[in-house]
Design an enzyme around this catalytic site. Structure first.
Site, PDB file in Angstrom:
ATOM      1  N   LYS A 122      11.846 -74.673 -56.614  1.00  0.00           N
ATOM      2  CA  LYS A 122      10.864 -74.311 -57.636  1.00  0.00           C
ATOM      3  C   LYS A 122      10.345 -72.881 -57.478  1.00  0.00           C
ATOM      4  O   LYS A 122       9.805 -72.312 -58.420  1.00  0.00           O
ATOM      5  CB  LYS A 122       9.737 -75.324 -57.642  1.00  0.00           C
ATOM      6  CG  LYS A 122      10.246 -76.694 -58.105  1.00  0.00           C
ATOM      7  CD  LYS A 122       9.161 -77.722 -58.207  1.00  0.00           C
ATOM      8  CE  LYS A 122       9.674 -79.000 -58.836  1.00  0.00           C
ATOM      9  NZ  LYS A 122      10.467 -79.820 -57.888  1.00  0.00           N
TER      10      LYS A 122
HETATM   11  C1  LIG Z   1      11.250 -80.788 -58.308  1.00  0.00           C
HETATM   12  C2  LIG Z   1      12.351 -81.186 -57.394  1.00  0.00           C
HETATM   13  C3  LIG Z   1      13.459 -81.899 -57.869  1.00  0.00           C
HETATM   14  C4  LIG Z   1      13.569 -82.360 -59.305  1.00  0.00           C
HETATM   15  O1  LIG Z   1      13.718 -81.289 -60.193  1.00  0.00           O
HETATM   16  P1  LIG Z   1      13.434 -81.511 -61.755  1.00  0.00           P
HETATM   17  O2  LIG Z   1      13.528 -80.177 -62.364  1.00  0.00           O
HETATM   18  O3  LIG Z   1      12.045 -82.079 -61.820  1.00  0.00           O
HETATM   19  O4  LIG Z   1      14.451 -82.468 -62.245  1.00  0.00           O
HETATM   20  C5  LIG Z   1      14.463 -82.196 -56.978  1.00  0.00           C
HETATM   21  N1  LIG Z   1      14.390 -81.835 -55.682  1.00  0.00           N
HETATM   22  C6  LIG Z   1      13.339 -81.157 -55.194  1.00  0.00           C
HETATM   23  C7  LIG Z   1      13.313 -80.813 -53.755  1.00  0.00           C
HETATM   24  C8  LIG Z   1      12.290 -80.797 -56.033  1.00  0.00           C
HETATM   25  O5  LIG Z   1      11.248 -80.122 -55.549  1.00  0.00           O
END
Ligand SMILES: *Cc1c(COP(=O)(O)O)cnc(C)c1O
Length: 527
Positions: A122
């Protein structure tokens, strides 16, 4: 200017907004997500893809999707977001797995997305979003002009007629674990912004919780919620839809916005690494120009994988986008049957960031694959609010052409961590392990020349789950688990995780779901 305003809600075509306005607002007043019908009109030039580095690709992709930002603005955003913030020159390096996970022997690669400041994917978007947000400030009057709700228009007009104090943005975010810290790292002390993060108390990993509760910054609030992520996310959506609250905040010069992937400014930066991965595979000679590549994406809110769909619409040769779920396999059921049913047990797993039953960005996918049928999307979302919906068979068939799916239960996640380590000497976290299991379980899409597994978090964010999957002795402290893991695998924990244990806890608030709105209002008052 007219053709710049291509964004509107998934649930209605009017009014048309620029991407700056869409980013500033976060979510549409009718509860829909902002989409642009110009998606795919501008494509990324694939001709010299192998020669392009991350920064160049980022400028190109952002330029294509955010047409009202000037080239200079985009270039400045890219530099500010990515220069010196990631512990890798490639930003998102591609690493080959020595052993193909499946007997089909199509080579597999891992796209490491976790070299940013908080060790989860993210960061790629949340280092960028505050820069994009900062450059929306001059759209205030435009926002007023296109405001479509009587209630807020009145308040907006009042603030627009007195030009003096600039409108401030309060970012409100529900996190399943990783968004919160990445958003805090991006927005801490950002001028003109405050940020409030809600996380489900007791349902994030210890490391994730400490990352948030030790966050410094004069404009940050972090608060536990008694409930799960879906409860928190739904409450945040209600807060955004609360016109009276918006009016009271507008009177104080504050507008709410979102750092969740419901904000299109969160989504767009994630499109870049699909191109960056492809460019790296070209440079390494692993694929030829034009070869189709399959991407397998550990999925929760459907933001990461939707970015892959955007990449496909921008011209990237994508064989298939494979959704990998954990035991909360609502998306697997949807993609195999066409029925989305959120009325089901919720499981707390070792992959908390995927413990989601209401996958927000699916709404954008439904919009695009139904060829922009707002009425259908509205209907489906109304039905979802009641519990479930079913998409028409033709729509399901179209969706299945683009998206594959699979899922892993907790035992399979642990087994995947172990077998990935044993086969490749490569450590993965429990989220990535869901994807590894799916790759091992299913042959590659016919025609795919390479399979790329998106690795969404550092294994050191979840040291207990990873160490125990490897059969190592796990001491009570997560930090001691990190040491055990490091010694046993001859790898090292990212410094920002290893040093967490010495930091003072600054945030201890916990509220019920019902108390979230008042909490936001209080925090806004302090802005
Ligand atoms: C947020 C997250 C996901 C999921 O991603 P999305 O965009 O919500 O589908 C998967 N793995 C990790 C480690 C995350 O932080």
């Amino acid at each position: 200017m007219a053709n710049m305003a291509t964004y509107h809600s998934t649930r209605s075509k009017a009014p048309a907004l620029t991407s700056k306005e869409a980013i500033r607002r976060g979510i549409a007043p009718d509860g829909g997500l902002y989409v642009s019908d110009a998606l795919g009109d501008a494509t990324v030039d694939l001709e010299n893809l192998a020669d392009k580095d991350y920064f160049e690709l980022a400028r190109e992709v952002l330029g294509a999707l955010l047409p009202d930002y000037t080239a200079d603005e985009i270039a400045a955003c890219v530099t500010e977001a990515y220069e010196g913030t990631f512990a890798s020159d490639e930003l998102t390096p591609v690493v080959p797995l020595s052993c193909a996970p499946n007997a089909d022997n199509v080579p597999a690669y891992v796209l490491e997305l976790w070299h940013g400041p908080t060790s989860a994917f993210k960061d790629v978007a949340l280092q960028m979003l505050p820069r994009l947000m900062a450059r929306t400030a001059d759209t205030d009057t435009d926002c007023t002009a296109t405001a479509d709700t009587g209630a807020t228009a009145e308040a907006d007009t009042a603030s627009a007629s007195s030009p003096a104090p600039a409108e401030k943005i309060m970012i409100v975010t529900a996190t399943s674990g990783d968004t919160g810290k990445a958003a805090l790292a991006g927005f801490a002390d950002a001028p003109g912004c405050g940020i409030t993060v809600f996380y489900p108390e007791g349902k994030v990993s210890r490391v994730q919780e400490l990352q948030m509760s030790t966050q410094e910054g004069g404009n940050v609030s972090v608060c536990g919620v008694r409930g799960n992520f879906d409860d928190a996310q739904s409450a945040v959506k209600r807060i955004f839809a609360d016109r009276e609250l918006a009016e009271r905040l507008a009177a104080q010069g504050v507008r709410l916005s979102s750092a969740n992937s419901i904000n299109v400014g969160r989504l767009v930066p994630q499109v870049v690494y699909y191109f960056a991965a492809y460019a790296q595979l070209l440079r390494a000679g692993s694929i030829e120009p034009g070869d189709a590549v399959e991407f397998c994406v550990p999925t929760g809110n459907f933001g990461d994988i939707l970015a892959g769909y955007y990449a496909k619409r921008l011209g990237l040769p994508v064989a298939k986008l494979v959704v990998a779920s954990d035991k909360n396999n609502v998306l697997y059921d949807f993609l195999t049957t066409g029925t989305y049913d959120r009325a089901r047990p919720f499981f707390t797993t070792t992959s908390p960031s995927m413990d989601i039953l209401i996958s927000s960005n699916l709404e954008r996918m439904l919009y695009y694959l139904s060829d922009g049928d707002c009425e259908l999307v509205s209907q489906l979302m109304d039905q979802l609010a009641q519990g479930s919906y079913e998409v028409p068979a033709e729509l399901l068939a179209k969706i299945q052409q683009v998206f594959g799916c699979g899922w892993a239960d907790e035992d399979q996640v642990a087994a995947a961590i172990k077998s990935c380590w044993e086969a490749n000497g490569y450590l993965i976290d429990p989220h990535t392990a869901c994807g590894y299991h799916v790759l091992a379980d299913q042959p590659a899409t016919p025609g795919a020349k390479a399979r790329v597994l998106l690795s969404t978090a550092s294994p050191y964010k979840f040291p207990r789950a990873v160490a125990s999957a490897l059969g190592l002795f796990c001491p009570p402290s997560d930090f001691a688990c990190m040491d055990v893991l490091a010694k046993a695998t001859d790898t090292t924990a990212p410094e920002q995780l290893a040093t967490l244990q010495g930091k003072p806890v600054l945030h201890t608030d916990v509220v019920d779901v019902d108390g979230m709105s008042a909490y936001v209002e209080n925090a806004a008052r302090a802005l």
